[in-house]
Design a protein around this motif. Structure first.
Motif, short mmCIF file in Angstrom:
data_model
loop_
_atom_site.label_atom_id
_atom_site.label_comp_id
_atom_site.label_asym_id
_atom_site.label_seq_id
_atom_site.Cartn_x
_atom_site.Cartn_y
_atom_site.Cartn_z
N THR A 38 0.80 -1.23 0.00
CA THR A 38 0.00 0.00 0.00
C THR A 38 0.83 1.28 0.00
N GLY A 39 2.10 1.18 0.38
CA GLY A 39 2.93 2.37 0.44
C GLY A 39 2.83 3.12 1.76
N TYR A 40 2.02 2.63 2.71
CA TYR A 40 1.92 3.26 4.01
C TYR A 40 2.99 2.70 4.95
N ASP A 41 3.49 3.54 5.83
CA ASP A 41 4.54 3.13 6.76
C ASP A 41 4.05 2.01 7.69
N LYS A 42 4.91 1.02 7.94
CA LYS A 42 4.55 -0.12 8.77
C LYS A 42 4.16 0.31 10.18
N SER A 43 4.93 1.20 10.79
CA SER A 43 4.62 1.64 12.16
C SER A 43 3.30 2.41 12.20
N TYR A 44 3.01 3.15 11.14
CA TYR A 44 1.75 3.89 11.05
C TYR A 44 0.57 2.92 10.99
N LEU A 45 0.69 1.88 10.17
CA LEU A 45 -0.37 0.88 10.06
C LEU A 45 -0.56 0.15 11.39
N SER A 46 0.55 -0.10 12.09
CA SER A 46 0.47 -0.77 13.38
C SER A 46 -0.31 0.07 14.38
N ARG A 47 -0.07 1.36 14.38
CA ARG A 47 -0.76 2.26 15.33
C ARG A 47 -2.23 2.39 14.99
N LEU A 48 -2.59 2.27 13.71
CA LEU A 48 -4.00 2.28 13.34
C LEU A 48 -4.68 1.03 13.90
N GLU A 49 -4.01 -0.11 13.79
CA GLU A 49 -4.59 -1.36 14.27
C GLU A 49 -4.71 -1.38 15.79
N SER A 50 -3.79 -0.74 16.48
CA SER A 50 -3.83 -0.72 17.94
C SER A 50 -4.80 0.32 18.49
N GLY A 51 -5.34 1.16 17.60
CA GLY A 51 -6.27 2.20 18.03
C GLY A 51 -5.59 3.43 18.59
N ASP A 52 -4.26 3.53 18.39
CA ASP A 52 -3.51 4.67 18.92
C ASP A 52 -3.57 5.88 18.01
N ARG A 53 -4.02 5.71 16.79
CA ARG A 53 -3.97 6.80 15.82
C ARG A 53 -5.22 6.77 14.95
N LEU A 54 -5.74 7.93 14.61
CA LEU A 54 -6.86 8.04 13.68
C LEU A 54 -6.32 8.55 12.35
N SER A 55 -6.59 7.85 11.29
CA SER A 55 -6.10 8.22 9.97
C SER A 55 -7.03 9.23 9.32
#
Length: 274
Positions: A38-55
């Motif tokens: 997808t071209g999205y950063d791995k750590s960014y995707l991880s934080r989305l899955e953990s609920g730590d970040r809203l995209s």
């Protein structure tokens, strides 16, 4: 989704994160593989899955397309974005999301019509820490997500009256302000949006201390929402809604027509450029 945990309902952001993880694992992908695809950063995707970040909502649109999940993630995102707003605002936003007709009056540039850079400048305030910057980015994402309402199907019919004050005291510098004006110029030509300017020549009026929104649902029910600095009031009682509709009608009678308002915006843009 939306299970009750320890007596409290799970947040929309947590539900979205679990859905993201479920779809990834169902597709047999690691976070690294998803990042590569997808071209999205791995750590960014991880934080989305953990609920730590809203995209931003566009990320969910991309991932819905990637997984072939229709609009599942976008729908969960629309619920999760409410976490970024104060409690008294959430009921209004739920009604706004399903409204078929929206009438708004604002003293400044309304969130529904703000460009990304303009919204970031308005929301940044005095934030200086890394945590503060991240909180601002989440608020920007949530605000931009509201604009998704203007292009959902069926499109709502929207009328926005903006006080001339919004154009004479811009909350932006450099290229951000002309870009915001161009965005308003484009919005004024959208088929489902009527944009009007309330000029200073209209004189004092009864909404100089805040904004007013009127919403109608498909079943004909209506609410009014008044908002000022650090306060908001949702009015659902029919007589109260009627009073605010009549007050809005008076503002509309004083405002420039949509075509004259478009010419006004273009004049302000030309003044700024020259």
């Amino acid at each position: 989704m939306g299970e009750v945990v320890d007596g409290e309902r799970e947040s929309g952001r947590a539900v979205l994160g679990r859905t993201l993880k479920f779809l990834r694992e169902k597709a047999g992908k690691t976070l690294g593989q998803l990042a590569d695809d997808t071209g999205y950063d791995k750590s960014y995707l991880s934080r989305l899955e953990s609920g730590d970040r809203l995209s931003k909502v566009t990320v969910m649109e991309d991932l819905d397309g990637y997984y072939g999940s229709g609009d599942l993630l976008v729908r969960h995102w629309n619920a999760a974005r409410l976490d970024a707003f104060k409690d008294q605002y959430k009921r209004f936003m739920e009604l706004e999301a399903t409204a078929r007709i929206m009438w708004k009056f604002t003293l400044g540039i309304p969130g529904l019509l703000q460009s990304e850079d303009f919204a970031r400048g308005v929301l940044s305030g005095a934030q200086t820490t890394a945590d503060g910057d991240e909180a601002v980015e989440e608020q920007v994402a949530a605000r931009l997500g509201r604009q998704y309402l203007l292009r959902q199907k069926p499109e709502p019919e929207v009328r926005i009256i903006m006080d001339e004050f919004a154009f004479r005291r811009p909350a932006a510098r450099g290229k951000t302000w002309p870009d915001q004006l161009v965005h308003l110029e484009a919005a004024a030509m959208w088929p489902n949006v009527a944009l009007q300017v309330l000029p200073f020549s209209a004189g004092a009026h009864h909404h100089m201390n805040g904004s007013l929104t009127l919403l109608w649902q498909g079943d004909g029910s209506a609410v009014a929402y008044k908002e000022g600095n650090d306060w908001g009031q949702l009015i659902e009682e029919p007589d109260g809604v009627l009073r605010h509709r009549l007050s809005y009608d008076r503002l509309r009678d004083l405002a420039l027509s949509p075509s004259d308002s478009l010419a006004f915006i273009r004049d302000v843009l030309e003044e700024h450029r020259s």
